[in-house]
Motif scaffolding. Sequence first.
Motif, PDB file in Angstrom:
ATOM      1  N   UNK A  96      13.868  -3.687  55.488  1.00  0.00           N
ATOM      2  CA  UNK A  96      12.480  -3.343  55.174  1.00  0.00           C
ATOM      3  C   UNK A  96      11.615  -4.704  55.547  1.00  0.00           C
ATOM      4  N   UNK A  97      12.211  -5.876  55.608  1.00  0.00           N
ATOM      5  CA  UNK A  97      11.494  -6.929  56.224  1.00  0.00           C
ATOM      6  C   UNK A  97      11.068  -6.845  57.822  1.00  0.00           C
ATOM      7  N   UNK A  98      12.181  -6.338  58.458  1.00  0.00           N
ATOM      8  CA  UNK A  98      11.914  -6.389  59.793  1.00  0.00           C
ATOM      9  C   UNK A  98      10.827  -5.158  60.154  1.00  0.00           C
ATOM     10  N   UNK A  99      10.946  -4.119  59.324  1.00  0.00           N
ATOM     11  CA  UNK A  99       9.812  -3.065  59.652  1.00  0.00           C
ATOM     12  C   UNK A  99       8.614  -3.493  59.195  1.00  0.00           C
ATOM     13  N   UNK A 100       8.473  -4.204  58.289  1.00  0.00           N
ATOM     14  CA  UNK A 100       7.246  -5.020  57.772  1.00  0.00           C
ATOM     15  C   UNK A 100       6.682  -5.738  58.809  1.00  0.00           C
ATOM     16  N   UNK A 101       7.331  -6.513  59.653  1.00  0.00           N
ATOM     17  CA  UNK A 101       6.982  -7.392  60.990  1.00  0.00           C
ATOM     18  C   UNK A 101       6.462  -6.428  61.994  1.00  0.00           C
ATOM     19  N   UNK A 102       7.013  -5.462  62.298  1.00  0.00           N
ATOM     20  CA  UNK A 102       7.106  -4.667  63.539  1.00  0.00           C
ATOM     21  C   UNK A 102       5.719  -3.498  63.257  1.00  0.00           C
ATOM     22  N   UNK A 103       5.531  -3.178  62.127  1.00  0.00           N
ATOM     23  CA  UNK A 103       4.417  -1.989  61.730  1.00  0.00           C
ATOM     24  C   UNK A 103       3.125  -2.787  62.083  1.00  0.00           C
ATOM     25  N   UNK A 104       2.261  -2.091  62.360  1.00  0.00           N
ATOM     26  CA  UNK A 104       0.826  -2.313  62.417  1.00  0.00           C
ATOM     27  C   UNK A 104      -0.009  -2.216  61.133  1.00  0.00           C
ATOM     28  N   UNK A 105       0.374  -3.165  60.306  1.00  0.00           N
ATOM     29  CA  UNK A 105      -0.334  -3.142  58.844  1.00  0.00           C
ATOM     30  C   UNK A 105      -1.401  -4.077  58.795  1.00  0.00           C
ATOM     31  N   UNK A 106      -2.117  -3.936  57.722  1.00  0.00           N
ATOM     32  CA  UNK A 106      -3.140  -5.163  57.546  1.00  0.00           C
ATOM     33  C   UNK A 106      -2.695  -6.041  57.027  1.00  0.00           C
ATOM     34  N   UNK A 107      -3.393  -7.341  56.913  1.00  0.00           N
ATOM     35  CA  UNK A 107      -2.953  -8.548  56.348  1.00  0.00           C
ATOM     36  C   UNK A 107      -2.691  -8.244  54.909  1.00  0.00           C
ATOM     37  N   UNK A 108      -3.410  -7.433  54.278  1.00  0.00           N
ATOM     38  CA  UNK A 108      -3.119  -7.446  52.850  1.00  0.00           C
ATOM     39  C   UNK A 108      -1.872  -6.611  52.630  1.00  0.00           C
ATOM     40  N   UNK A 109      -1.855  -5.636  53.337  1.00  0.00           N
ATOM     41  CA  UNK A 109      -0.447  -4.700  53.082  1.00  0.00           C
ATOM     42  C   UNK A 109       0.793  -5.659  53.631  1.00  0.00           C
ATOM     43  N   UNK A 110       0.920  -6.414  54.216  1.00  0.00           N
ATOM     44  CA  UNK A 110       1.831  -7.354  54.898  1.00  0.00           C
ATOM     45  C   UNK A 110       2.033  -8.257  53.589  1.00  0.00           C
ATOM     46  N   UNK A 111       0.887  -8.969  53.145  1.00  0.00           N
ATOM     47  CA  UNK A 111       1.083  -9.821  52.014  1.00  0.00           C
ATOM     48  C   UNK A 111       1.666  -9.329  50.718  1.00  0.00           C
ATOM     49  N   UNK A 112       1.337  -7.876  50.353  1.00  0.00           N
ATOM     50  CA  UNK A 112       1.775  -7.386  49.095  1.00  0.00           C
ATOM     51  C   UNK A 112       3.214  -6.878  49.579  1.00  0.00           C
TER      52      UNK A 112
END
Length: 211
Positions: free
Chosen positions: A169-185
């Motif tokens: 999960x953490x590696x995909x969180x880094x790789x995906x183009x997510x907003x700063x808020x999504x990454x923080x959540x």
Amino acid sequence: MTSIPLFPLNTVLYPDGYLPLQIFEVRYLDMIRKCIMGEQPFGVVQLRDGAEVRKPGQHEILAPVGTLAPVGTLARVIDWAAPLSGLLQIKCMGMQRFHILSSEQLKHGLWMAQIETLPPDKTIPIPQEQQNVADALGALIRTLQEQKIPPEQMPLQPPYRLDESGWVANRWCELLSLSAMQKQLLLSQDNPVLRLELVQDMLTENGLLEE
């Protein structure tokens, strides 16, 4: 409760994440040198407002109180180089998540915080329903390896724990183009399986996984 220096960034570091940085500001050069010499971690925390680089004429307060995200990740320096005077190139790995209890910005601009560390993710195998998420990450790693990308330029570092929910999960969180808020959540989510399920939803929505 522990006191640590903070490195606010417009990004999010996850446990076991790889973060290369170029350091040139005096406040951070001093901080990183002390961390290297003392083999001590520093905290990477998302800056919700403002900028992490000081501009000419800018004084003590870099960003108003409350603009640091409440949850960050400890980082340790695993390699460093000083190619020029006043420049440090460092490679960091994410360690444990932490919660900020209080923070203050010192006169020279460095942020310090009182923190409590959060428990690491429990080692939970990939549920069958989310196996396609791990398989897709494994396929991506193989593709990068086949392209003979130098290890230091790989966006994720071994060991590749493709059987662990939190790691995948953490590696995909880094790789995906997510907003700063999504990454923080996602960083703030304590349940690694739920984090993996949320990542699966995002991958599916973006057409990166088969239904």
